[in-house]
Structure formats: structure tokens, C-alpha cells
Design a protein around this motif. Structure first.
Motif, PDB file in Angstrom:
ATOM      1  N   ASN A 253     -10.128   2.869   7.330  1.00 30.60           N
ATOM      2  CA  ASN A 253      -9.212   2.630   6.213  1.00 30.60           C
ATOM      3  C   ASN A 253      -8.009   1.861   6.754  1.00 30.60           C
ATOM      4  OD1 ASN A 253      -7.558   2.640   3.989  1.00 30.60           O
ATOM      5  ND2 ASN A 253      -7.074   4.832   4.102  1.00 30.60           N
TER       6      ASN A 253
ATOM      7  N   ASP B 211       1.285   4.141  -3.061  1.00 26.76           N
ATOM      8  CA  ASP B 211       0.653   5.383  -2.587  1.00 26.76           C
ATOM      9  C   ASP B 211      -0.850   5.212  -2.363  1.00 26.76           C
ATOM     10  OD1 ASP B 211       3.017   6.873  -2.595  1.00 26.76           O
ATOM     11  OD2 ASP B 211       2.833   7.293  -4.743  1.00 26.76           O
ATOM     12  N   LEU B 212      -1.218   4.122  -1.721  1.00 25.00           N
ATOM     13  CA  LEU B 212      -2.621   3.847  -1.442  1.00 25.00           C
ATOM     14  C   LEU B 212      -2.955   4.008   0.039  1.00 25.00           C
ATOM     15  CD1 LEU B 212      -3.146   0.615  -3.615  1.00 25.00           C
ATOM     16  CD2 LEU B 212      -3.789   2.972  -4.182  1.00 25.00           C
TER      17      LEU B 212
ATOM     18  N   ASN C 298      -5.544   0.715   5.384  1.00 23.85           N
ATOM     19  CA  ASN C 298      -4.260   1.094   4.782  1.00 23.85           C
ATOM     20  C   ASN C 298      -3.516   2.118   5.637  1.00 23.85           C
ATOM     21  OD1 ASN C 298      -4.734  -0.616   2.637  1.00 23.85           O
ATOM     22  ND2 ASN C 298      -5.559   0.991   1.307  1.00 23.85           N
ATOM     23  N   LYS C 299      -4.255   2.860   6.471  1.00 25.64           N
ATOM     24  CA  LYS C 299      -3.640   3.859   7.338  1.00 25.64           C
ATOM     25  C   LYS C 299      -3.373   3.299   8.736  1.00 25.64           C
ATOM     26  CE  LYS C 299      -4.990   8.102   7.268  1.00 25.64           C
ATOM     27  NZ  LYS C 299      -5.809   9.328   7.376  1.00 25.64           N
TER      28      LYS C 299
ATOM     29  N   ALA D 203       0.827  -1.207   0.000  1.00 26.99           N
ATOM     30  CA  ALA D 203       0.000   0.000   0.000  1.00 26.99           C
ATOM     31  C   ALA D 203       0.862   1.258   0.000  1.00 26.99           C
ATOM     32  CB  ALA D 203      -0.938  -0.006   1.202  1.00 26.99           C
ATOM     33  N   GLN D 204       1.962   1.236   0.727  1.00 26.47           N
ATOM     34  CA  GLN D 204       2.876   2.381   0.745  1.00 26.47           C
ATOM     35  C   GLN D 204       3.585   2.549  -0.587  1.00 26.47           C
ATOM     36  OE1 GLN D 204       5.460   1.702   4.088  1.00 26.47           O
ATOM     37  NE2 GLN D 204       4.060   2.648   5.556  1.00 26.47           N
TER      38      GLN D 204
ATOM     39  N   ASP E  55      -3.637   6.602   1.850  1.00 33.76           N
ATOM     40  CA  ASP E  55      -4.765   7.487   2.136  1.00 33.76           C
ATOM     41  C   ASP E  55      -6.027   7.100   1.377  1.00 33.76           C
ATOM     42  OD1 ASP E  55      -3.283   9.112   3.883  1.00 33.76           O
ATOM     43  OD2 ASP E  55      -2.407  10.189   2.179  1.00 33.76           O
ATOM     44  N   GLU E  56      -5.945   6.035   0.603  1.00 33.72           N
ATOM     45  CA  GLU E  56      -7.099   5.584  -0.175  1.00 33.72           C
ATOM     46  C   GLU E  56      -7.682   4.318   0.443  1.00 33.72           C
ATOM     47  OE1 GLU E  56      -8.336   7.208  -2.711  1.00 33.72           O
ATOM     48  OE2 GLU E  56      -6.756   8.729  -2.675  1.00 33.72           O
ATOM     49  N   PRO E  57      -8.968   4.335   0.785  1.00 33.91           N
ATOM     50  CA  PRO E  57      -9.592   3.141   1.386  1.00 33.91           C
ATOM     51  C   PRO E  57      -9.947   2.086   0.329  1.00 33.91           C
ATOM     52  CG  PRO E  57     -11.217   4.883   1.209  1.00 33.91           C
ATOM     53  CD  PRO E  57      -9.901   5.475   0.724  1.00 33.91           C
ATOM     54  N   VAL E  58      -8.932   1.649  -0.389  1.00 31.96           N
ATOM     55  CA  VAL E  58      -9.147   0.677  -1.465  1.00 31.96           C
ATOM     56  C   VAL E  58      -8.264  -0.546  -1.221  1.00 31.96           C
ATOM     57  CG1 VAL E  58      -9.759   2.450  -3.149  1.00 31.96           C
ATOM     58  CG2 VAL E  58      -7.362   1.760  -2.889  1.00 31.96           C
TER      59      VAL E  58
END
Length: 278
Positions: free
Chosen positions: A241, A154-155, A243-244, A150-151, A157-160
Motif C-alpha cells: 500500500n 484519510d486514505l 499510501n502508507k 492521501a493524508q 490505510d486504504e490501498p486505493v
């Protein structure tokens, strides 16, 4: 039984009862059998209590494992795999390990232990607790890989979902199924064999009570972790999210608790005295 001698007083007739000849009040005097049965239950309690932490780990299969799966690649071509459906690998693992245990592991263990069942109930449960530690470690490693990806993309900040195949979760489900075969089956055998003859049904039910208490413990740990990690406007370990967040930290926490629980279990199992055969 030389343990818990202070309980023997419950079966001693006092002067007052000797004078009146009234022995009907069970709160004042018990039979020797009732006292010995209570001693058996007290000795079994530490073994029973360690099953609660294992049940908390088992509860992750229907909760955070699914949440983790929703943030991974679930598509194979045009077919979408529901994250919750991966629990079928737990069932497949149980179906695999039951015959392997009976046909392969038990005969090998029998040569070393000399026991008909290969392992005692306590040894079988201990193996299951160890496997549960590996299960949570596997889940944490998968989450570390997912967060790194995810890092890199660059995902954060994206809840995907990240492009990591959901089948990376299969090992943790498979290990959980193996732990289930060893621990849950061992628990049922232990409580049936070691419980007082008149309380076998009740004690077998107590082994199932660990499942519900484990769910409560899992919710409690999650609540405490969320409260502590979201202070100061921090997203916490398990935000909406993922990812965060740091779901891997939570899995490592459960792995650590499972390891400590296993150590407590080893001490309790070594101190446990088997019920005398009738």
C-alpha cells in the motif's frame, strides 16, 4: 601516451624470450598497439561506469513510475488510462528533443564552443546526467503531493488510488526522455569515436551493457532499501500500500545518487584525454 607506463613492460622483450626467439605467448609479450589499446580502454572505463547509475534511473520508467501511477487517478470519463502507457511520453519526448537538439541547441552552442557538433560527447552526456537528477526530483515532488492528498482524505490505510490525475507524471517522463537523448546518444558517439579502431563494435556494445547493469543496480538498491526500512515491523518506504509508504524518499535517494554520480562524471570527464587522431 605517458599514462599507465607500467603497462609498457608488456611490450618489452625479456632475456628469456630474446634467447629462444619465441614471441607467440600473448600472456608474456604483447605488441605496442595492443598495449596502447588497453590504455584507451582503461581511460574510458570511468566514463562507462557512470552510465550504470543513469541506467538505474532509466529503469524506474518501467517499474516504480508505473507503481506510482497505479495509485493515482487514471480515469478520464469512462476511459481508463493504463499507468504503463505513460511511457509513451518518454517516446514523445525523444521525438521532440532530437530535432530540437539538432536544429536549435546545436547551432546556438556552436557559436559559444566553436565545435561543429555544438557540444562534445562528454558535455552532451554530462547534460543528460544533470537532467536525470531533475527527473527523479520531479518524480519525488509528485509523490509528495500524492501522499499529502492521501493524508488529507484519510486514505493512508486504504490501498486505493488518490484523486490526483496521472498526467502529473508527464514531466518526469518528459525529463527522462530528454536525459535519454543527451546521455545514450552521447554514449554511443563517445564509445565509437574514442575506442580503438579494431574494437569499435565491442566498445559500442559496452555502452549498451550499462542498461543491463543499471537494472541490476536498481534491483540491488531496492532490495537494500526494503531490508533496511522494514526492520522493526515498519511498513518501509515501498510497501504494498504505497499510501502508507514513502516512495518519495526512494526517488530522492536516486536523485542524490544521480547527483553524486554526476560529480564523479565531471571529475572523470575533466581528467579524460582524447584519443589521438590517426
Amino acid at each position: 601516451m605517458h599514462e599507465y607506463k607500467y603497462l609498457d613492460r608488456a611490450a618489452i622483450v625479456s632475456d628469456a624470450e630474446g634467447k629462444t626467439g619465441d614471441y607467440s605467448n600473448k600472456w608474456r609479450i604483447c605488441t605496442v598497439t595492443q598495449v596502447e589499446e588497453l590504455k584507451i580502454l582503461i581511460r574510458m572505463f570511468p566514463i562507462w561506469a557512470t552510465g550504470i547509475v543513469f541506467a538505474a534511473v532509466y529503469a524506474q520508467m518501467s517499474t516504480l513510475f508505473v507503481e506510482q501511477g497505479t495509485m493515482m487517478k487514471t480515469n478520464i470519463g469512462s476511459f481508463r488510462i493504463p499507468p504503463a502507457s505513460l511511457s509513451s511520453f518518454d517516446v514523445i519526448s525523444v521525438i521532440f528533443w532530437v530535432p530540437v537538439y539538432d536544429r536549435v541547441i546545436v547551432p546556438i552552442a556552436r557559436k559559444f564552443t566553436g565545435k561543429e557538433r555544438g557540444f562534445s560527447e562528454l558535455q552532451r552526456m554530462g547534460i543528460g546526467l544533470f537532467v536525470s537528477v531533475l527527473c527523479m526530483a520531479a518524480a519525488a515532488i509528485v509523490e509528495i503531493v500524492r501522499l499529502q492528498l492521501a493524508q488529507e482524505l484519510d486514505l493512508v490505510d486504504e490501498p486505493v488510488a488518490v484523486p490526483l490525475n496521472i498526467f502529473w507524471q508527464v514531466p518526469q517522463y518528459f525529463l527522462l526522455g530528454a536525459a535519454e537523448v543527451f546521455t545514450f546518444v552521447g554514449q554511443l558517439e563517445f564509445f565509437y569515436d574514442q575506442s580503438p579502431d579494431a574494437m569499435r563494435s565491442l566498445c559500442s556494445a559496452l555502452s549498451l551493457l550499462t542498461t543491463s547493469l543499471g537494472n541490476y543496480l536498481s534491483s540491488f538498491i531496492l532490495t537494500v532499501v526494503t531490508y533496511l526500512t522494514t526492520r522493526g515491523a515498519n511498513p518501509g518506504w515501498i510497501p504494498d500500500n504505497l499510501n502508507k509508504g514513502h516512495l518519495d524518499y526512494f526517488f530522492w535517494l536516486l536523485a542524490g545518487l544521480s547527483f553524486l554520480n554526476m560529480l564523479v562524471y565531471v571529475v572523470a570527464a575533466k581528467r579524460y584525454k582524447q584519443k589521438r587522431s590517426a
